[in-house]
Design a protein around this motif. Structure first.
Motif, PDB file in Angstrom:
ATOM      1  N   ALA A  37       0.835  -1.202   0.000  1.00 31.04           N
ATOM      2  CA  ALA A  37       0.000   0.000   0.000  1.00 31.04           C
ATOM      3  C   ALA A  37       0.866   1.248   0.000  1.00 31.04           C
ATOM      4  O   ALA A  37       1.936   1.275   0.623  1.00 31.04           O
ATOM      5  CB  ALA A  37      -0.914   0.008   1.226  1.00 31.04           C
ATOM      6  N   ALA A  38       0.393   2.278  -0.677  1.00 27.53           N
ATOM      7  CA  ALA A  38       1.074   3.571  -0.614  1.00 27.53           C
ATOM      8  C   ALA A  38       0.993   4.105   0.811  1.00 27.53           C
ATOM      9  O   ALA A  38       1.981   4.475   1.425  1.00 27.53           O
ATOM     10  CB  ALA A  38       0.443   4.554  -1.592  1.00 27.53           C
ATOM     11  N   ARG A  39      -0.218   4.127   1.346  1.00 25.09           N
ATOM     12  CA  ARG A  39      -0.443   4.487   2.752  1.00 25.09           C
ATOM     13  C   ARG A  39      -1.834   4.047   3.131  1.00 25.09           C
ATOM     14  O   ARG A  39      -2.801   4.338   2.430  1.00 25.09           O
ATOM     15  CB  ARG A  39      -0.296   5.994   2.988  1.00 25.09           C
ATOM     16  N   SER A  40      -1.945   3.347   4.240  1.00 21.27           N
ATOM     17  CA  SER A  40      -3.246   2.918   4.727  1.00 21.27           C
ATOM     18  C   SER A  40      -4.027   4.126   5.237  1.00 21.27           C
ATOM     19  O   SER A  40      -3.462   5.025   5.863  1.00 21.27           O
ATOM     20  CB  SER A  40      -3.064   1.908   5.870  1.00 21.27           C
ATOM     21  N   PRO A  41      -5.369   4.162   5.002  1.00 21.41           N
ATOM     22  CA  PRO A  41      -6.171   5.261   5.546  1.00 21.41           C
ATOM     23  C   PRO A  41      -6.265   5.217   7.063  1.00 21.41           C
ATOM     24  O   PRO A  41      -6.711   6.184   7.682  1.00 21.41           O
ATOM     25  CB  PRO A  41      -7.540   5.042   4.894  1.00 21.41           C
ATOM     26  N   PHE A  42      -5.820   4.113   7.689  1.00 20.48           N
ATOM     27  CA  PHE A  42      -5.914   3.965   9.139  1.00 20.48           C
ATOM     28  C   PHE A  42      -4.559   4.097   9.829  1.00 20.48           C
ATOM     29  O   PHE A  42      -4.449   3.912  11.030  1.00 20.48           O
ATOM     30  CB  PHE A  42      -6.538   2.609   9.490  1.00 20.48           C
ATOM     31  N   ARG A  43      -3.496   4.404   9.057  1.00 21.56           N
ATOM     32  CA  ARG A  43      -2.170   4.516   9.646  1.00 21.56           C
ATOM     33  C   ARG A  43      -1.468   5.752   9.105  1.00 21.56           C
ATOM     34  O   ARG A  43      -1.880   6.344   8.117  1.00 21.56           O
ATOM     35  CB  ARG A  43      -1.333   3.280   9.317  1.00 21.56           C
ATOM     36  N   GLY A  44      -0.366   6.106   9.760  1.00 24.26           N
ATOM     37  CA  GLY A  44       0.443   7.213   9.279  1.00 24.26           C
ATOM     38  C   GLY A  44       1.288   6.791   8.089  1.00 24.26           C
ATOM     39  O   GLY A  44       1.205   5.656   7.606  1.00 24.26           O
ATOM     40  N   ALA A  45       2.124   7.710   7.630  1.00 29.91           N
ATOM     41  CA  ALA A  45       2.967   7.430   6.474  1.00 29.91           C
ATOM     42  C   ALA A  45       3.987   6.342   6.810  1.00 29.91           C
ATOM     43  O   ALA A  45       4.507   6.278   7.927  1.00 29.91           O
ATOM     44  CB  ALA A  45       3.686   8.697   6.040  1.00 29.91           C
ATOM     45  N   PRO A  46       4.281   5.447   5.855  1.00 28.65           N
ATOM     46  CA  PRO A  46       5.296   4.414   6.095  1.00 28.65           C
ATOM     47  C   PRO A  46       6.668   5.030   6.345  1.00 28.65           C
ATOM     48  O   PRO A  46       6.942   6.168   5.964  1.00 28.65           O
ATOM     49  CB  PRO A  46       5.289   3.622   4.780  1.00 28.65           C
TER      50      PRO A  46
ATOM     51  N   SER B  36      -4.688   4.209   0.322  1.00 25.80           N
ATOM     52  CA  SER B  36      -5.136   3.047  -0.432  1.00 25.80           C
ATOM     53  C   SER B  36      -6.462   2.541   0.131  1.00 25.80           C
ATOM     54  O   SER B  36      -6.592   2.355   1.335  1.00 25.80           O
ATOM     55  CB  SER B  36      -4.093   1.929  -0.337  1.00 25.80           C
ATOM     56  N   TYR B  37      -7.422   2.319  -0.745  1.00 25.21           N
ATOM     57  CA  TYR B  37      -8.698   1.741  -0.338  1.00 25.21           C
ATOM     58  C   TYR B  37      -8.842   0.362  -0.965  1.00 25.21           C
ATOM     59  O   TYR B  37      -8.680   0.192  -2.176  1.00 25.21           O
ATOM     60  CB  TYR B  37      -9.862   2.642  -0.748  1.00 25.21           C
ATOM     61  N   THR B  38      -9.169  -0.614  -0.139  1.00 29.31           N
ATOM     62  CA  THR B  38      -9.237  -2.001  -0.585  1.00 29.31           C
ATOM     63  C   THR B  38     -10.224  -2.179  -1.726  1.00 29.31           C
ATOM     64  O   THR B  38      -9.959  -2.923  -2.681  1.00 29.31           O
ATOM     65  CB  THR B  38      -9.621  -2.908   0.597  1.00 29.31           C
ATOM     66  N   ILE B  39     -11.373  -1.528  -1.664  1.00 29.63           N
ATOM     67  CA  ILE B  39     -12.384  -1.735  -2.696  1.00 29.63           C
ATOM     68  C   ILE B  39     -11.870  -1.287  -4.063  1.00 29.63           C
ATOM     69  O   ILE B  39     -12.163  -1.930  -5.089  1.00 29.63           O
ATOM     70  CB  ILE B  39     -13.710  -1.011  -2.335  1.00 29.63           C
TER      71      ILE B  39
END
Length: 206
Positions: free
Chosen positions: A38-47, A81-84
């Motif tokens: 993922a580029a960045r999860s909507p539930f987490r901060g930046a990697p 990134s959104y899973t759908i």
């Protein structure tokens, strides 16, 4: 063709990810598993590591495992990134594939808040693997808001990962061994590029 989809930031990819992928493949009779960084999860901060580093580490990790592939389509889209969105893109690109979305029971607890959860269930089965500290059951809010979860969620109580990427980063920052935590090729890459170093630890990012 039945394919498992294992998404995440993979910051970095570790042996726990690979073990879960193998166990789910065996238990669910999958033809293969695709890692989706993922580029960045909507539930987490930046990697902590860049997308380029993370996808390269994933490719190193799967190099000798022909049943594993890395697909970087999420990195080509604007974050988060959104899973759908990923599922719709993969279904369009691979119309003959039957996908199974692999998540941890920690992610399952938040699934009712995901974007278009009903559409996710319409597209694929969700396979949830046990994570320490999280119930191995369909959460009440998910069952209430999406009754189809009863038939679309499969919980694997005997499949679990005890490794966390945060522990890998902590060990790197401390100069400790990564033996049995990440593949040797990934450990060498982390050292060569100075990823997850002491500066990150000092800044509280690990």
């Amino acid at each position: 063709m039945r394919i498992g989809l294992l998404g995440g930031t993979f910051d970095p990819v570790h042996c726990g990810h690979l073990a879960v992928a193998r166990q789910v493949r065996d238990v669910c009779g999958l033809d293969g598993v695709w890692l989706i960084p993922a580029a960045r999860s909507p539930f987490r901060g930046a990697p902590h590591a860049s997308a380029a580093h993370r996808v390269t580490m994933c490719r190193l990790a799967v190099a000798e495992r022909p049943w594993l592939e890395v697909h970087d389509l999420e990195l080509e889209r604007p974050a988060p990134s959104y899973t759908i969105d990923t599922l719709r893109a993969l279904t369009k690109a691979h119309p003959n594939a039957d996908f199974a979305l692999i998540v941890g029971t920690d992610a399952l607890e938040a699934m009712a808040a995901w974007r278009d959860t009903a559409a996710i269930f319409a597209i694929c089965e969700v396979v949830a693997v046990a994570r320490p500290g999280f119930a191995a059951a369909i959460p009440d809010d998910l069952a209430r808001e999406h009754p189809e979860a009863a038939t679309r969620v499969r919980i694997l109580r005997d499949v679990a990962s005890e490794i966390a990427a945060s522990e890998v980063r902590r060990r790197v920052a401390a100069g400790d061994s990564l033996a049995r935590l990440v593949p040797d090729t990934v450990a060498a890459y982390i050292r060569r590029h100075g990823l997850y170093g002491r500066r990150d630890a000092a800044e509280g990012r690990i």
